[in-house]
Motif scaffolding. Structure first.
Motif, short mmCIF file in Angstrom:
data_model
loop_
_atom_site.label_atom_id
_atom_site.label_comp_id
_atom_site.label_asym_id
_atom_site.label_seq_id
_atom_site.Cartn_x
_atom_site.Cartn_y
_atom_site.Cartn_z
N ASP A 1 0.84 -1.20 0.00
CA ASP A 1 0.00 0.00 0.00
C ASP A 1 0.87 1.25 0.00
O ASP A 1 1.88 1.32 0.71
CB ASP A 1 -0.91 -0.01 1.23
N GLU A 2 0.47 2.24 -0.79
CA GLU A 2 1.24 3.48 -0.88
C GLU A 2 1.29 4.23 0.44
O GLU A 2 2.16 5.09 0.65
CB GLU A 2 0.64 4.39 -1.96
N LYS A 3 0.37 3.90 1.36
CA LYS A 3 0.41 4.50 2.69
C LYS A 3 1.47 3.86 3.57
O LYS A 3 1.85 4.41 4.60
CB LYS A 3 -0.97 4.36 3.37
N ILE A 4 1.95 2.68 3.17
CA ILE A 4 2.88 1.90 3.99
C ILE A 4 4.31 1.96 3.45
O ILE A 4 5.27 2.06 4.22
CB ILE A 4 2.42 0.43 4.07
N THR A 5 4.46 1.90 2.14
CA THR A 5 5.80 1.88 1.54
C THR A 5 5.92 2.94 0.45
O THR A 5 4.94 3.23 -0.25
CB THR A 5 6.11 0.50 0.93
N ASN A 6 7.10 3.51 0.34
CA ASN A 6 7.34 4.48 -0.74
C ASN A 6 8.08 3.84 -1.91
O ASN A 6 8.52 4.54 -2.83
CB ASN A 6 8.13 5.69 -0.22
N ASN A 7 8.22 2.51 -1.88
CA ASN A 7 8.87 1.79 -2.97
C ASN A 7 8.07 0.54 -3.28
O ASN A 7 8.45 -0.58 -2.90
CB ASN A 7 10.32 1.45 -2.61
#
Length: 218
Positions: A64-70
């Motif tokens: 999830d984009e809320k959890i990881t930036n990659n």
């Protein structure tokens, strides 16, 4: 046939450790258990399908984009993890399609048709956004992102795109109207629809009481 989820669970714990927005390991563990409960209620047999539901449930928020930036790197890690689990290409594709396309934001503009297993994971994840736990998660997420609890000057908005959903002005109470109250009608499965209806009513009662107290109505 028995399946081992140890490495999948460990990976999820490592990825989600420390989250305080309601997307922690406890959340994905509940999604897995709800998904199995829903699938078993509608399909008394199907051990392999249950295994796929469990894997996708534990992994769905790790990208999830809320959890990881990659996200791309995380997907590579999951590909390696599912490969060493000796999953077939068909099962891997099923899991990847589910976790990449099941989110609410990915389906605002276009409804993505998931596999049967994916539908149960999606329903379980949406049910986790409902009821008493859904209320708690909504306020935890809103607080983390500096959203006011409520401001009657901020109107409820009809969601039309992923970008608008992520960037528009938000209050937690508005979030109930803009997203959470809509989930019941988006359920895929018979058991999911029934559980969502019950939990949605819990939230509607809460919001009714909140607004009555806000407006000092006895």
């Amino acid at each position: 046939m028995s399946y081992d989820l140890t490495e999948i669970k460990t990976f999820a714990k490592n990825c989600l450790d420390g989250d305080i927005t309601g997307h922690d390991y406890f959340h994905v563990d509940r999604v897995a258990r709800i998904g199995v409960q829903l699938y078993t209620a509608d399909h008394p047999e199907g051990a392999h399908a249950i295994f796929i539901i469990q894997i996708a449930s534990y992994l769905h928020d790790t990208i999830d984009e809320k959890i990881t930036n990659n996200v791309e790197h995380r997907l590579e890690e999951i590909h390696h993890l599912t490969t060493i689990q000796a999953l077939s290409s068909e099962d891997q594709n099923n899991i990847f399609d589910t976790i990449q396309n099941m989110s609410f934001s990915k389906n605002i503009e276009h409804h993505h048709q998931l596999s049967l297993e994916g539908q149960y994971v999606q329903d379980a994840d949406r049910i986790e956004a409902l009821g008493a736990i859904g209320i708690a998660r909504a306020f935890a997420y809103g607080g983390k992102h500096d959203n006011p609890i409520y401001d009657p000057r901020i109107p409820v908005t009809k969601l039309t795109s992923h970008d608008q959903y992520r960037t528009k002005q938000e209050t937690t109470i508005n979030h109930f109207y803009e997203k959470l109250f809509t989930l019941e009608d988006l359920m895929n499965t018979p058991s999911g629809k029934a559980m969502a209806h019950k939990r949605t009513q819990v939230m509607r009662n809460f919001v009714d009481e909140f607004l009555a107290e806000w407006n000092l109505e006895d």
